[in-house]
Design a protein around this motif. Sequence first.
Motif, PDB file in Angstrom:
ATOM      1  N   LEU A   1       1.032  -1.105   0.007  1.00 44.18           N
ATOM      2  CA  LEU A   1      -0.056  -0.043   0.114  1.00 44.18           C
ATOM      3  C   LEU A   1       0.838   1.315  -0.085  1.00 44.18           C
ATOM      4  O   LEU A   1       0.478   2.337  -0.864  1.00 44.18           O
ATOM      5  CB  LEU A   1      -0.955  -0.172   1.334  1.00 44.18           C
ATOM      6  CG  LEU A   1      -2.293   0.815   0.965  1.00 44.18           C
ATOM      7  CD1 LEU A   1      -2.962   0.382   0.039  1.00 44.18           C
ATOM      8  CD2 LEU A   1      -3.100   0.701   2.345  1.00 44.18           C
ATOM      9  N   MET A   2       1.832   1.151   0.552  1.00 49.20           N
ATOM     10  CA  MET A   2       2.609   2.580   0.854  1.00 49.20           C
ATOM     11  C   MET A   2       3.352   2.679  -0.423  1.00 49.20           C
ATOM     12  O   MET A   2       3.299   3.631  -0.791  1.00 49.20           O
ATOM     13  CB  MET A   2       3.958   2.335   1.849  1.00 49.20           C
ATOM     14  CG  MET A   2       3.588   2.968   3.333  1.00 49.20           C
ATOM     15  SD  MET A   2       3.026   4.218   3.281  1.00 49.20           S
ATOM     16  CE  MET A   2       2.995   4.933   4.737  1.00 49.20           C
TER      17      MET A   2
ATOM     18  N   SER B   1       2.502   1.676  -3.484  1.00 50.10           N
ATOM     19  CA  SER B   1       1.679   2.348  -4.644  1.00 50.10           C
ATOM     20  C   SER B   1       0.994   3.425  -4.294  1.00 50.10           C
ATOM     21  O   SER B   1       0.865   4.242  -4.938  1.00 50.10           O
ATOM     22  CB  SER B   1       0.348   1.145  -4.622  1.00 50.10           C
ATOM     23  OG  SER B   1      -0.136   1.291  -3.369  1.00 50.10           O
ATOM     24  N   ILE B   2       0.861   4.002  -2.942  1.00 49.27           N
ATOM     25  CA  ILE B   2       0.388   5.340  -2.820  1.00 49.27           C
ATOM     26  C   ILE B   2       1.369   6.270  -3.064  1.00 49.27           C
ATOM     27  O   ILE B   2       1.340   7.376  -3.587  1.00 49.27           O
ATOM     28  CB  ILE B   2      -0.039   5.439  -1.263  1.00 49.27           C
ATOM     29  CG1 ILE B   2      -1.306   4.384  -0.989  1.00 49.27           C
ATOM     30  CG2 ILE B   2      -0.670   6.928  -1.203  1.00 49.27           C
ATOM     31  CD1 ILE B   2      -2.598   4.937  -1.142  1.00 49.27           C
TER      32      ILE B   2
ATOM     33  N   SER C   1       3.996   6.051  -5.293  1.00 43.37           N
ATOM     34  CA  SER C   1       3.955   6.255  -6.737  1.00 43.37           C
ATOM     35  C   SER C   1       2.723   6.917  -7.235  1.00 43.37           C
ATOM     36  O   SER C   1       2.862   7.683  -8.058  1.00 43.37           O
ATOM     37  CB  SER C   1       3.993   4.803  -7.552  1.00 43.37           C
ATOM     38  OG  SER C   1       2.937   4.162  -7.184  1.00 43.37           O
ATOM     39  N   ALA C   2       1.624   6.751  -6.639  1.00 43.81           N
ATOM     40  CA  ALA C   2       0.375   7.402  -7.154  1.00 43.81           C
ATOM     41  C   ALA C   2       0.493   8.968  -6.822  1.00 43.81           C
ATOM     42  O   ALA C   2       0.202   9.776  -7.779  1.00 43.81           O
ATOM     43  CB  ALA C   2      -0.951   7.081  -6.506  1.00 43.81           C
TER      44      ALA C   2
ATOM     45  N   MET D   1       2.833  10.359  -9.513  1.00 42.81           N
ATOM     46  CA  MET D   1       2.155  10.517 -11.053  1.00 42.81           C
ATOM     47  C   MET D   1       1.175  11.749 -10.817  1.00 42.81           C
ATOM     48  O   MET D   1       1.051  12.489 -11.582  1.00 42.81           O
ATOM     49  CB  MET D   1       1.377   9.308 -11.128  1.00 42.81           C
ATOM     50  CG  MET D   1       2.473   8.128 -11.640  1.00 42.81           C
ATOM     51  SD  MET D   1       1.385   6.880 -12.336  1.00 42.81           S
ATOM     52  CE  MET D   1       1.061   5.976 -10.881  1.00 42.81           C
ATOM     53  N   LEU D   2       0.406  11.918  -9.569  1.00 44.97           N
ATOM     54  CA  LEU D   2      -0.187  12.987  -9.419  1.00 44.97           C
ATOM     55  C   LEU D   2       0.570  14.367  -9.384  1.00 44.97           C
ATOM     56  O   LEU D   2      -0.151  15.404 -10.129  1.00 44.97           O
ATOM     57  CB  LEU D   2      -1.076  12.869  -8.402  1.00 44.97           C
ATOM     58  CG  LEU D   2      -2.325  11.989  -8.502  1.00 44.97           C
ATOM     59  CD1 LEU D   2      -3.181  11.974  -6.971  1.00 44.97           C
ATOM     60  CD2 LEU D   2      -3.253  12.248  -9.610  1.00 44.97           C
TER      61      LEU D   2
ATOM     62  N   SER E   1      -4.530  -0.677  -3.859  1.00 48.30           N
ATOM     63  CA  SER E   1      -3.417  -0.286  -4.504  1.00 48.30           C
ATOM     64  C   SER E   1      -3.709  -0.301  -6.127  1.00 48.30           C
ATOM     65  O   SER E   1      -3.177   0.896  -6.897  1.00 48.30           O
ATOM     66  CB  SER E   1      -2.318  -1.022  -4.391  1.00 48.30           C
ATOM     67  OG  SER E   1      -1.975  -1.337  -2.849  1.00 48.30           O
TER      68      SER E   1
ATOM     69  N   VAL F   1      -3.672   3.462  -8.313  1.00 53.02           N
ATOM     70  CA  VAL F   1      -2.461   3.471  -9.088  1.00 53.02           C
ATOM     71  C   VAL F   1      -2.988   3.491 -10.593  1.00 53.02           C
ATOM     72  O   VAL F   1      -2.656   4.635 -11.453  1.00 53.02           O
ATOM     73  CB  VAL F   1      -1.439   2.167  -9.199  1.00 53.02           C
ATOM     74  CG1 VAL F   1      -0.679   2.271 -10.246  1.00 53.02           C
ATOM     75  CG2 VAL F   1      -0.546   2.483  -7.856  1.00 53.02           C
TER      76      VAL F   1
ATOM     77  N   SER G   1      -4.405   7.137 -10.833  1.00 51.17           N
ATOM     78  CA  SER G   1      -3.569   8.123 -10.916  1.00 51.17           C
ATOM     79  C   SER G   1      -2.860   8.124 -12.429  1.00 51.17           C
ATOM     80  O   SER G   1      -2.536   9.034 -13.024  1.00 51.17           O
ATOM     81  CB  SER G   1      -2.365   8.034 -10.068  1.00 51.17           C
ATOM     82  OG  SER G   1      -2.100   6.889 -10.056  1.00 51.17           O
TER      83      SER G   1
END
Lengths: 93, 123
Positions: free
Chosen positions: A6-7, A9-10, A12-13, A16-17, B14, B18, B21
């Motif tokens: 979870l850490m 992926s968040i 990287s999200a 990206m944002l 996730s 992902v 985003s």
Amino acid sequence: MSHDILMWSITSAQVMLAAAMLATLYRMFMGPRAQDRILALDALYVVAMLQLIALGIRTANQIYFELAMLIGLLGFVGTVALAKFLMRGEVVE
Amino acid sequence: MIPDLPLWLAIIVSACVVIGSLLTLAGCLGLVRLNDFYLRIHAPTMGTSMGGGLILLGSAIYFTVIQERPVFHEIAIFVFMTLTTPVTLMLLARASLFRDRYEKALTEANKAEDVKIENQPTN
């Protein structure tokens, strides 16, 4: 294990944002005309709202959700006001 | 920080965050790469509808599980976004169309004025 998934992926999200916010900022500063800048500002509002929701998932705190809702409401009002300002024809170069 | 949660929940949240985003990033890159305003105005709808919807879905599932009660706040934001985005984009497109027509009329009027001045008989 699940915490790490979870850490990562968040994180990287969020990266990206942030890249998406940079793209909208590029269009906002380089936009050839006023309507391009307003469109980019509207997209920037939306991406900032998503960024806050990702932060809320990361910290497991629901206070960020209220902020996201506030940004959503104010972004709509701001964009409508700017579009009406363009409609008046006062900003014609 | 993040409490202990089951693996399936971590994978679902996730994936939602992902993919959402990524779609938002695609929409904002479209804002940079397309080279006409009327093409560009379609790009942010990707980020607001698909990306925003997926990230909000992930957030709703996550808070529903970790708080052990149904959390549906995110649906309010999603409904609000899907209702307001077409309105703002339509207003912007109409304002832009209005400005384009106004400027075209202005330049044509100037051209006609120039032609009239050129065709005036000179004594």
